[in-house]
Design a protein around this motif. Structure first.
Motif, PDB file in Angstrom:
ATOM      1  N   LYS A   3      62.352  89.317  43.092  1.00 25.58           N
ATOM      2  CA  LYS A   3      62.650  90.715  43.424  1.00 25.58           C
ATOM      3  C   LYS A   3      63.716  91.308  42.514  1.00 25.58           C
ATOM      4  O   LYS A   3      63.611  92.456  42.064  1.00 25.58           O
ATOM      5  CB  LYS A   3      63.082  90.812  44.885  1.00 25.58           C
ATOM      6  N   THR A   4      64.766  90.508  42.225  1.00 25.23           N
ATOM      7  CA  THR A   4      65.846  91.003  41.356  1.00 25.23           C
ATOM      8  C   THR A   4      65.328  91.319  39.957  1.00 25.23           C
ATOM      9  O   THR A   4      65.608  92.385  39.406  1.00 25.23           O
ATOM     10  CB  THR A   4      66.978  89.964  41.261  1.00 25.23           C
ATOM     11  N   ASP A   5      64.577  90.394  39.377  1.00 25.16           N
ATOM     12  CA  ASP A   5      64.026  90.607  38.034  1.00 25.16           C
ATOM     13  C   ASP A   5      63.087  91.802  38.016  1.00 25.16           C
ATOM     14  O   ASP A   5      63.044  92.556  37.033  1.00 25.16           O
ATOM     15  CB  ASP A   5      63.279  89.360  37.559  1.00 25.16           C
ATOM     16  N   ASN A   6      62.334  91.970  39.107  1.00 21.69           N
ATOM     17  CA  ASN A   6      61.396  93.095  39.187  1.00 21.69           C
ATOM     18  C   ASN A   6      62.140  94.423  39.228  1.00 21.69           C
ATOM     19  O   ASN A   6      61.726  95.402  38.590  1.00 21.69           O
ATOM     20  CB  ASN A   6      60.517  92.942  40.423  1.00 21.69           C
ATOM     21  N   LEU A   7      63.257  94.469  39.970  1.00 16.35           N
ATOM     22  CA  LEU A   7      64.058  95.694  40.043  1.00 16.35           C
ATOM     23  C   LEU A   7      64.664  96.032  38.678  1.00 16.35           C
ATOM     24  O   LEU A   7      64.656  97.187  38.245  1.00 16.35           O
ATOM     25  CB  LEU A   7      65.172  95.538  41.083  1.00 16.35           C
ATOM     26  N   ILE A   8      65.195  95.010  38.013  1.00 17.60           N
ATOM     27  CA  ILE A   8      65.789  95.228  36.689  1.00 17.60           C
ATOM     28  C   ILE A   8      64.732  95.719  35.712  1.00 17.60           C
ATOM     29  O   ILE A   8      64.969  96.641  34.922  1.00 17.60           O
ATOM     30  CB  ILE A   8      66.438  93.925  36.172  1.00 17.60           C
ATOM     31  N   SER A   9      63.557  95.099  35.769  1.00 17.05           N
ATOM     32  CA  SER A   9      62.460  95.513  34.888  1.00 17.05           C
ATOM     33  C   SER A   9      62.052  96.950  35.158  1.00 17.05           C
ATOM     34  O   SER A   9      61.800  97.729  34.233  1.00 17.05           O
ATOM     35  CB  SER A   9      61.272  94.571  35.098  1.00 17.05           C
ATOM     36  N   SER A  10      61.993  97.331  36.438  1.00 19.49           N
ATOM     37  CA  SER A  10      61.622  98.707  36.814  1.00 19.49           C
ATOM     38  C   SER A  10      62.665  99.706  36.332  1.00 19.49           C
ATOM     39  O   SER A  10      62.333 100.783  35.825  1.00 19.49           O
ATOM     40  CB  SER A  10      61.469  98.815  38.338  1.00 19.49           C
ATOM     41  N   LEU A  11      63.935  99.362  36.484  1.00 16.75           N
ATOM     42  CA  LEU A  11      65.015 100.236  36.022  1.00 16.75           C
ATOM     43  C   LEU A  11      64.943 100.441  34.515  1.00 16.75           C
ATOM     44  O   LEU A  11      65.114 101.558  34.014  1.00 16.75           O
ATOM     45  CB  LEU A  11      66.373  99.642  36.410  1.00 16.75           C
ATOM     46  N   GLU A  12      64.695  99.355  33.790  1.00 20.56           N
ATOM     47  CA  GLU A  12      64.585  99.435  32.336  1.00 20.56           C
ATOM     48  C   GLU A  12      63.445 100.355  31.928  1.00 20.56           C
ATOM     49  O   GLU A  12      63.598 101.199  31.036  1.00 20.56           O
ATOM     50  CB  GLU A  12      64.366  98.037  31.771  1.00 20.56           C
ATOM     51  N   ALA A  13      62.303 100.219  32.602  1.00 22.36           N
ATOM     52  CA  ALA A  13      61.140 101.054  32.286  1.00 22.36           C
ATOM     53  C   ALA A  13      61.424 102.524  32.571  1.00 22.36           C
ATOM     54  O   ALA A  13      61.078 103.400  31.771  1.00 22.36           O
ATOM     55  CB  ALA A  13      59.935 100.579  33.094  1.00 22.36           C
ATOM     56  N   MET A  14      62.056 102.808  33.700  1.00 23.26           N
ATOM     57  CA  MET A  14      62.333 104.197  34.075  1.00 23.26           C
ATOM     58  C   MET A  14      63.328 104.849  33.123  1.00 23.26           C
ATOM     59  O   MET A  14      63.151 106.006  32.714  1.00 23.26           O
ATOM     60  CB  MET A  14      62.850 104.263  35.512  1.00 23.26           C
ATOM     61  N   LEU A  15      64.381 104.120  32.767  1.00 18.79           N
ATOM     62  CA  LEU A  15      65.382 104.678  31.861  1.00 18.79           C
ATOM     63  C   LEU A  15      64.808 104.895  30.467  1.00 18.79           C
ATOM     64  O   LEU A  15      65.131 105.884  29.799  1.00 18.79           O
ATOM     65  CB  LEU A  15      66.595 103.752  31.787  1.00 18.79           C
ATOM     66  N   PHE A  16      63.943 103.987  30.033  1.00 18.97           N
ATOM     67  CA  PHE A  16      63.296 104.139  28.730  1.00 18.97           C
ATOM     68  C   PHE A  16      62.407 105.379  28.727  1.00 18.97           C
ATOM     69  O   PHE A  16      62.416 106.174  27.784  1.00 18.97           O
ATOM     70  CB  PHE A  16      62.475 102.901  28.407  1.00 18.97           C
ATOM     71  N   ALA A  17      61.624 105.546  29.802  1.00 19.43           N
ATOM     72  CA  ALA A  17      60.705 106.679  29.879  1.00 19.43           C
ATOM     73  C   ALA A  17      61.444 108.009  30.022  1.00 19.43           C
ATOM     74  O   ALA A  17      61.034 109.026  29.465  1.00 19.43           O
ATOM     75  CB  ALA A  17      59.747 106.493  31.052  1.00 19.43           C
ATOM     76  N   ALA A  18      62.564 107.991  30.754  1.00 19.19           N
ATOM     77  CA  ALA A  18      63.310 109.229  30.986  1.00 19.19           C
ATOM     78  C   ALA A  18      63.954 109.750  29.706  1.00 19.19           C
ATOM     79  O   ALA A  18      63.948 110.948  29.436  1.00 19.19           O
ATOM     80  CB  ALA A  18      64.381 108.997  32.053  1.00 19.19           C
ATOM     81  N   GLY A  19      64.524 108.848  28.916  1.00 16.51           N
ATOM     82  CA  GLY A  19      65.186 109.287  27.677  1.00 16.51           C
ATOM     83  C   GLY A  19      66.562 109.861  27.942  1.00 16.51           C
ATOM     84  O   GLY A  19      67.549 109.445  27.345  1.00 16.51           O
ATOM     85  N   ASP A  20      66.654 110.822  28.834  1.00 16.89           N
ATOM     86  CA  ASP A  20      67.927 111.457  29.170  1.00 16.89           C
ATOM     87  C   ASP A  20      68.653 110.651  30.250  1.00 16.89           C
ATOM     88  O   ASP A  20      68.039 109.835  30.941  1.00 16.89           O
ATOM     89  CB  ASP A  20      67.686 112.882  29.680  1.00 16.89           C
ATOM     90  N   PRO A  21      69.955 110.903  30.421  1.00 19.58           N
ATOM     91  CA  PRO A  21      70.716 110.203  31.469  1.00 19.58           C
ATOM     92  C   PRO A  21      70.137 110.476  32.862  1.00 19.58           C
ATOM     93  O   PRO A  21      69.697 111.591  33.149  1.00 19.58           O
ATOM     94  CB  PRO A  21      72.121 110.797  31.333  1.00 19.58           C
ATOM     95  N   VAL A  22      70.134 109.446  33.711  1.00 21.81           N
ATOM     96  CA  VAL A  22      69.578 109.562  35.058  1.00 21.81           C
ATOM     97  C   VAL A  22      70.615 109.108  36.075  1.00 21.81           C
ATOM     98  O   VAL A  22      71.288 108.094  35.877  1.00 21.81           O
ATOM     99  CB  VAL A  22      68.300 108.699  35.218  1.00 21.81           C
ATOM    100  N   GLU A  23      70.733 109.843  37.164  1.00 17.47           N
ATOM    101  CA  GLU A  23      71.680 109.484  38.216  1.00 17.47           C
ATOM    102  C   GLU A  23      71.214 108.233  38.953  1.00 17.47           C
ATOM    103  O   GLU A  23      70.018 108.040  39.175  1.00 17.47           O
ATOM    104  CB  GLU A  23      71.828 110.636  39.214  1.00 17.47           C
ATOM    105  N   ALA A  24      72.180 107.412  39.353  1.00 18.40           N
ATOM    106  CA  ALA A  24      71.852 106.202  40.102  1.00 18.40           C
ATOM    107  C   ALA A  24      71.138 106.550  41.403  1.00 18.40           C
ATOM    108  O   ALA A  24      70.242 105.824  41.850  1.00 18.40           O
ATOM    109  CB  ALA A  24      73.131 105.409  40.381  1.00 18.40           C
TER     110      ALA A  24
END
Length: 210
Positions: A3-24
């Protein structure tokens, strides 16, 4: 993957796709977890980048998180972006540019309906070259982006305004153009060459093809 690795992977994907800063808080909302968990996972992600000396790093800007490249790679990144930015326009890009110019403001979905193919590549290229820009969003479901031309577009094609664009051909003229492969663009060859000259660096020693 736990679950932890999956969350980190999801966060990485979302931040990469967003490009701009994203609020926690926004990241937590999407992942349906609490902000504390997201913050902890982001710290893990940042540590992973640092540990393997990755070309990427995670930064925090005004309580928002963003992926960016490390400063030591800035020269290579800059050169890559300059090469991409100054590549002469493709025929597909010229077609998309014509659709946007003649419609003044237009959504991507309309462009794709006119061309019959996905236009994300040409649109991205035109935005990078500064020939088109986002003009806002339509008040419709999904809030689609509206694109329009820029002042640089006018300079490239020697236009004072979009009103100076040549008139669109009539139906019979279009049929005639379709039979003549040498005249398939709303922009004539002289203006296309002029635009490429402006968009291509003077010291570009690569051979010109296509």
């Amino acid at each position: 993957m736990n679950k932890t690795d999956n969350l980190i992977s999801s966060l990485e994907a979302m931040l990469f796709a967003a490009g701009d800063p994203v609020e926690a808080a926004k990241l937590a909302e999407v992942l349906e977890v609490d902000i504390e968990t997201v913050t902890k996972m982001l710290s893990h992600l940042s540590a992973m980048y640092d540990e393997r000396e990755s070309g990427l790093m995670l930064i925090k800007v005004d309580n928002k998180y963003q992926l960016c490249t490390r400063e030591k790679h800035s020269e290579e990144v800059r050169r890559l972006l300059e090469i991409k930015k100054n590549t002469p326009l493709s025929n597909a890009a010229f077609e998309v540019l014509a659709i946007i110019a003649y419609n003044k403001t237009v959504t991507r979905s309309l462009i794709e309906r006119v061309r019959g193919v996905d236009c994300s590549g040409p649109i991205s290229s035109l935005v990078q070259k500064g020939l088109i820009e986002e003009k806002g969003r339509l008040d419709l479901p999904g809030r689609p982006l509206i694109y329009g031309t820029t002042d640089r577009f006018l300079r490239c094609f020697s236009l004072n305004s979009l009103d100076d664009l040549p008139e669109l051909p009539k139906t019979e003229e279009v049929e005639s153009l379709n039979k003549d492969d040498s005249q398939t663009s709303l922009f004539d060859e002289e203006n296309k060459a002029k635009a490429d000259e402006i968009l291509t660096p003077v010291n570009n020693n690569e051979s010109e093809e296509g």
